[in-house]
Design a protein around this motif. Structure first.
Motif, mmCIF file in Angstrom:
data_model
loop_
_atom_site.group_PDB
_atom_site.id
_atom_site.type_symbol
_atom_site.label_atom_id
_atom_site.label_comp_id
_atom_site.label_asym_id
_atom_site.label_seq_id
_atom_site.Cartn_x
_atom_site.Cartn_y
_atom_site.Cartn_z
ATOM 1 N N TRP A 1 -44.810 -74.881 36.146
ATOM 2 C CA TRP A 1 -43.782 -74.907 35.796
ATOM 3 C C TRP A 1 -43.283 -76.258 36.286
ATOM 4 O O TRP A 1 -43.058 -77.245 35.334
ATOM 5 C CB TRP A 1 -42.922 -74.116 36.860
ATOM 6 N N LEU A 2 -43.358 -77.013 37.576
ATOM 7 C CA LEU A 2 -42.666 -78.129 37.929
ATOM 8 C C LEU A 2 -43.579 -79.410 37.499
ATOM 9 O O LEU A 2 -42.925 -80.404 36.823
ATOM 10 C CB LEU A 2 -42.830 -78.422 39.508
ATOM 11 N N ALA A 3 -44.901 -79.330 37.403
ATOM 12 C CA ALA A 3 -45.848 -80.335 36.834
ATOM 13 C C ALA A 3 -45.593 -80.577 35.352
ATOM 14 O O ALA A 3 -45.455 -81.643 34.945
ATOM 15 C CB ALA A 3 -47.092 -80.142 37.242
ATOM 16 N N ASN A 4 -45.420 -79.519 34.935
ATOM 17 C CA ASN A 4 -45.419 -79.670 33.349
ATOM 18 C C ASN A 4 -44.025 -80.167 32.966
ATOM 19 O O ASN A 4 -43.828 -80.938 32.100
ATOM 20 C CB ASN A 4 -45.425 -78.067 32.844
ATOM 21 N N PHE A 5 -42.871 -79.782 33.439
ATOM 22 C CA PHE A 5 -41.379 -80.208 33.390
ATOM 23 C C PHE A 5 -41.622 -81.745 33.785
ATOM 24 O O PHE A 5 -41.018 -82.569 32.994
ATOM 25 C CB PHE A 5 -40.492 -79.386 34.149
ATOM 26 N N LYS A 6 -42.075 -82.059 34.851
ATOM 27 C CA LYS A 6 -42.279 -83.482 35.223
ATOM 28 C C LYS A 6 -42.822 -84.544 34.187
ATOM 29 O O LYS A 6 -42.618 -85.612 33.829
ATOM 30 C CB LYS A 6 -42.890 -83.721 36.694
ATOM 31 N N LEU A 7 -44.120 -83.809 33.552
ATOM 32 C CA LEU A 7 -44.870 -84.391 32.638
ATOM 33 C C LEU A 7 -43.981 -84.560 31.276
ATOM 34 O O LEU A 7 -44.091 -85.648 30.560
ATOM 35 C CB LEU A 7 -46.149 -83.722 32.379
ATOM 36 N N SER A 8 -43.221 -83.663 30.770
ATOM 37 C CA SER A 8 -42.430 -83.750 29.635
ATOM 38 C C SER A 8 -41.489 -84.698 29.696
ATOM 39 O O SER A 8 -40.958 -85.758 28.789
ATOM 40 C CB SER A 8 -41.611 -82.288 29.444
ATOM 41 N N LEU A 9 -40.841 -85.093 31.068
ATOM 42 C CA LEU A 9 -40.020 -86.273 31.256
ATOM 43 C C LEU A 9 -40.841 -87.539 31.359
ATOM 44 O O LEU A 9 -40.324 -88.475 30.778
ATOM 45 C CB LEU A 9 -39.272 -85.891 32.733
ATOM 46 N N PHE A 10 -42.109 -87.640 31.792
ATOM 47 C CA PHE A 10 -42.794 -88.868 31.717
ATOM 48 C C PHE A 10 -43.198 -89.393 30.723
ATOM 49 O O PHE A 10 -43.264 -90.355 30.308
ATOM 50 C CB PHE A 10 -43.970 -88.214 32.845
#
Length: 360
Positions: free
Chosen positions: A72-81
């Motif tokens: 959840w969190l890492a994937n959402f952060k990577l999508s923003l990144f």
């Protein structure tokens, strides 16, 4: 059971080793490729891997923690990144810092202080001390012990106990993680909870008190993009309401995914209904507040808190907590507690035996 724990430790090492290698690749992509669709395409395989990582694990605590932090969190952060946004793009981190920011709900200390200056209400977030967490740990142990007698309790009361167990477990797991990160660096984890039992409304509960990192990561990944798209054809107040509702929809999907990881059963969508219901009620609550803006129409704080907590727990008992039983998360979690307890007793007995019979 010790063999099972040893096997799970091996699987956990493999899973998080893969996560670390994948994030090193993401760090290199960020350095070599400009933000945009091309970077997103290069990060997409890693995001797919992160969705599969929890399936490699077998214990519900490790699955739940890894699913929340990584899928959840890492994937959402990577999508923003990928588009130069979010916590991974707000600074130019070194590789170790990039890994920590990716894996955990972390905020840089200086960023946290600046946000407190920008928004004084953030200063009210609870920073509970060791004694308070010690009391929570003791309460959790007593709660776990009480589950030996659940056959004497009504079904709804048992479901209510699941809610308290979930809150205490999450709070303590995140507190321990925060302590480890704080000891190893100058970073601070996001406070995940801010006394949710004191919430005076659903908006207050979901936006400012419960699972704060999720709220902050859903805002730029779901709410803001949906709002920008909707305002092209709708009045802003309607667009804002629908965008907020969309965040509840996405949260429901991610919770269904987390429980699929832990139970490996086809979703019943009861949890999704829980978040849809809370999304609709939160939107109605906001609209009612705007229509009745005078302070004479506000409920007394004690009554508002009571109604909010009753609504959250009553809807949870009917739609959220039954998933613990259906997916057998409760049974597996208590077996894990017992296994860890037995292992700790074995270690303590071995240490006591060693000290008792050690030569002078």
């Amino acid at each position: 059971m010790a063999v099972v724990l040893s096997h799970e430790a091996k699987k956990l090492t493999e899973a998080w080793g893969l996560v670390m290698v994948s994030l090193c690749y993401c760090f290199a992509v960020g350095r070599l490729v400009d933000k945009g669709v091309k970077r997103l395409v290069l990060l997409a395989p890693v995001m797919l891997v992160f969705l599969l990582v929890p399936l490699h694990l077998t214990t519900v605590h490790m699955i739940g923690t890894t699913g929340f932090f990584i899928s959840w969190l890492a994937n959402f952060k990577l999508s923003l990144f990928a588009f130069g946004k979010g916590p991974l793009s707000s600074t130019t981190p070194s590789l170790p810092l990039f890994l920590l920011l990716s894996c955990f709900p972390i905020k840089l200390q200086q960023q946290q202080q600046q946000q407190q200056l920008d928004d004084p209400t953030k200063q009210q977030s609870t920073r509970e001390g060791p004694l308070f967490y010690g009391l929570k740990g003791l309460l959790l142990l007593l709660l776990i012990r009480s589950f030996h007698y659940i056959h004497l309790l009504p079904e709804k009361a048992v479901l209510l106990l699941y809610g308290f167990n979930m809150y205490l477990s999450l709070d303590l797991i995140l507190a321990v993680t925060a302590s480890l990160v704080r000891a190893a660096s100058s970073l601070e984890l996001e406070p995940q909870f801010n006394e949710p039992y004191l919430a005076t409304s659903l908006q207050d509960f979901w936006g400012r008190r419960w699972n704060l990192m999720v709220s902050e990561i859903l805002r730029p990944t779901v709410y803001e993009p949906v709002l920008r798209w909707l305002v092209l054809g709708l009045p802003r107040k309607w667009a804002s309401a629908l965008a907020a509702f969309a965040t509840f929809v996405v949260s429901g999907i991610m919770h269904e995914l987390l429980f699929f990881y832990m139970g490996r059963l086809r979703p019943s969508w009861g949890m999704m209904f829980f978040f849809l219901l809370h999304g609709l009620c939160t939107m109605a609550e906001i609209a009612l507040k705007k229509a009745l803006i005078t302070r004479w129409c506000r409920l007394p704080t004690p009554l508002a808190r009571t109604l909010t907590v009753l609504f959250v727990f009553s809807t949870g008992v009917f739609f959220f907590f039954p998933e613990f039983q259906r997916c057998k998360i409760d049974r597996n979690a208590f077996a894990e507690y017992a296994a860890v307890g037995a292992l700790l007793r074995k270690i303590l007995l071995a240490l006591g035996h060693s000290f008792s019979f050690s030569p002078l």
